[in-house]
Design an enzyme around this catalytic site. Structure first.
Site, mmCIF file in Angstrom:
data_model
loop_
_atom_site.group_PDB
_atom_site.id
_atom_site.type_symbol
_atom_site.label_atom_id
_atom_site.label_comp_id
_atom_site.label_asym_id
_atom_site.label_seq_id
_atom_site.Cartn_x
_atom_site.Cartn_y
_atom_site.Cartn_z
ATOM 1 N N GLY A 94 17.808 48.376 17.357
ATOM 2 C CA GLY A 94 16.804 47.379 17.760
ATOM 3 C C GLY A 94 16.630 47.270 19.259
ATOM 4 O O GLY A 94 16.220 48.218 19.924
ATOM 5 N N LYS A 109 20.670 56.171 11.473
ATOM 6 C CA LYS A 109 20.762 55.878 12.911
ATOM 7 C C LYS A 109 21.903 56.674 13.547
ATOM 8 O O LYS A 109 21.777 57.172 14.670
ATOM 9 C CB LYS A 109 20.961 54.380 13.126
ATOM 10 N N GLU A 143 13.219 54.661 21.142
ATOM 11 C CA GLU A 143 14.304 53.709 21.442
ATOM 12 C C GLU A 143 14.496 52.693 20.321
ATOM 13 O O GLU A 143 15.625 52.327 19.983
ATOM 14 C CB GLU A 143 13.978 52.988 22.764
ATOM 15 N N ILE A 170 18.798 47.045 21.689
ATOM 16 C CA ILE A 170 19.790 47.642 22.600
ATOM 17 C C ILE A 170 19.253 48.979 23.112
ATOM 18 O O ILE A 170 18.878 49.829 22.308
ATOM 19 C CB ILE A 170 21.138 47.907 21.886
HETATM 20 N N1 HSE Z 1 16.856 46.929 8.628
HETATM 21 C C1 HSE Z 1 17.344 47.269 9.917
HETATM 22 C C2 HSE Z 1 18.610 46.477 10.190
HETATM 23 C C3 HSE Z 1 16.290 46.933 10.940
HETATM 24 O O1 HSE Z 1 18.910 45.539 9.455
HETATM 25 O O2 HSE Z 1 19.331 46.816 11.115
HETATM 26 C C4 HSE Z 1 16.482 47.615 12.259
HETATM 27 O O3 HSE Z 1 16.478 49.000 12.140
#
Ligand code: HSE
Length: 434
Positions: A137, A208, A132, A139
């Site tokens: 993060g 992502k 997750e 969410i």
């Molecule tokens: N470096 C990533 C960001 C951290 O700024 O979203 C979370 O994956």
């Protein structure tokens, strides 16, 4: 508080997120044990710099630099892998799975690059991988797509998936802050990757998007094949021009199903209309909009980077693993099976576009630029021309088009850049109005 036998976990990696996870497991132990039905204790931790004081409630003899203190300890059933990058993270994940541990991780680069191999190994070993925290993060977007929206055929995903770049863009726009200064601040706040170029060049958001698309569409697309543009080339003038047109600039990841059943994907800065949820996503917040055929459009918003929001997602995964939910989800989420890499459609999107060119300040230049756009079948909605940029003799010319093919406008921009009326490269971005 439960009196059952505790579950012992090993935390591999005590960086920003790893330290947050240990802190949360210790400080919220009672609350967490109520959700897990048993206490969860950090039996061992592994890190490179064993002697460093991180202010954690961990006895010195519980911390080592050798992953085998976790992987070979039969009392540990759950391993939390919070080491970033590909190696040694991949070897560590294999070592943990081979030795019968269920794994929780936040490492999206690892899953985007080696997900199919690692998921396959976990299945063969009868173990689970929960991730997750790898996307957006705090969410709960992986659970939302993998479980809560399982009845839906997902039509599209659109999201702000990188907190660091969103923090930079909002600070530049709101405070007139300098790009390099805000990036340094994002690093201090623990938002940025160890190599922050992955945040600002769109790599992190693309990885992502690849993971979310795998879950949502059942198609694994190698992340490096997804067209990607970062935010490094953006300047304050662009942000204020976008504002004049009633928009903000955000780094937006998009995946949608085409009529032919393929995926159109991209990660790029785009103009988003002020007042819409993506435009109101500021600072290190992330946002994801999903359209499912039954549920319609859903919107998720929350902190996408930072120590405790990410630790929140990791600890929820630890609890899910302890109670057995992660194993069920992992086993039944058949969309994570891979027959081979999926193919993405040539990313042509029909959208309005925003174009900034710096042109020589002389008669006939505006008609030359608009003429080239016309030759490529692109219709103009509005034009703003500003005073010359001090000392350069060049004038910023900003154009908003009606909806047009992204391929056609790319060709037109190359044509304009090759003409003798422009100074320096043009900047062209999609405009997302809904
Ligand atoms: N470096 C990533 C960001 C951290 O700024 O979203 C979370 O994956």
């Amino acid at each position: 508080m439960s009196t059952s036998e505790p579950v012992r976990v090993g935390v591999v990696g005590l960086g920003t997120v790893g330290s947050g996870v240990v802190r949360l497991l210790v400080e919220s132990a009672d609350h967490i044990s109520r959700h897990a039905g048993r206490p969860i204790v950090v039996e061992r931790a592994v890190c490179r710099d064993v002697g460093r004081d991180r202010g954690l409630k961990l006895a010195a003899d519980r911390v080592s630099s050798d992953i085998r203190t976790v992987s070979r300890d039969p009392s540990i059933s759950v391993a939390v892998l919070l080491v970033g990058g590909l190696e040694p993270a991949r070897s560590m994940m294999i070592e943990l799975l081979e030795n019968g541990k269920d794994v929780v991780t936040a490492n999206k680069a690892l899953l985007a690059e080696h997900g199919p191999e690692l998921f396959d190994l976990a299945r063969r070993k009868g173990r689970s991988i929960a991730f997750e925290a790898a996307v957006a993060g705090g969410i709960p977007i992986v659970a939302a797509i993998g479980e809560c929206l399982a009845a839906n055929r997902i039509e599209s995903i659109r999201g702000i998936l990188n907190g660091t770049s969103n923090f930079i863009l909002s600070k530049m726009e709101e405070d007139g802050a300098d790009y390099a200064e805000v990036l340094a601040l994002a690093q201090q706040m623990g938002y940025a990757e160890a190599d922050p170029s992955m945040d600002v060049d769109g790599t992190d958001a693309t990885q992502k998007l690849a993971i979310l698309s795998h879950l949502a569409f059942g198609t694994w697309v190698p992340w490096a094949e997804i067209p990607r543009t970062g935010i490094e080339h953006l300047d304050i003038e662009l942000l204020s021009c976008a504002r004049e047109f009633g928009h903000r600039i955000r780094l937006v990841a998009v995946a949608s199903r085409t009529a032919e059943g393929r995926l159109a994907m991209r990660v790029a800065p785009a103009l988003v209309r002020i007042g819409t949820p993506l435009a109101e996503t500021r600072g290190a917040y992330n946002a994801v909009s999903i359209v499912g055929d039954a549920v319609g459009r859903m919107f998720f918003h929350g902190l996408g980077a930072g120590q405790m929001p990410t630790a929140s997602a990791v600890v929820a995964d630890i609890i899910d693993t302890v109670v057995g939910r992660a194993a069920i989800t992992f086993r039944t989420t058949g969309v994570l099976d891979v027959d081979g890499p999926g193919r993405i459609a040539g990313a042509d999107f029909q959208e309005p576009h925003f174009l900034r060119v710096r042109v020589a300040d002389r008669p006939g230049v505006l008609s030359r630029v608009t003429g080239i756009l016309g030759e490529h079948g692109i219709s103009i909605a509005s034009v703003i021309q500003h005073a010359p940029t001090a000392g350069s003799g060049a004038v910023p010319l900003v154009i908003m088009t009606h909806a047009c093919s992204s391929t056609a406008i790319r060709r037109a921009v190359a044509h304009i850049e090759a003409s003798d009326v422009v100074v320096g490269p043009a900047v062209c971005m999609s405009v997302l109005d809904d």
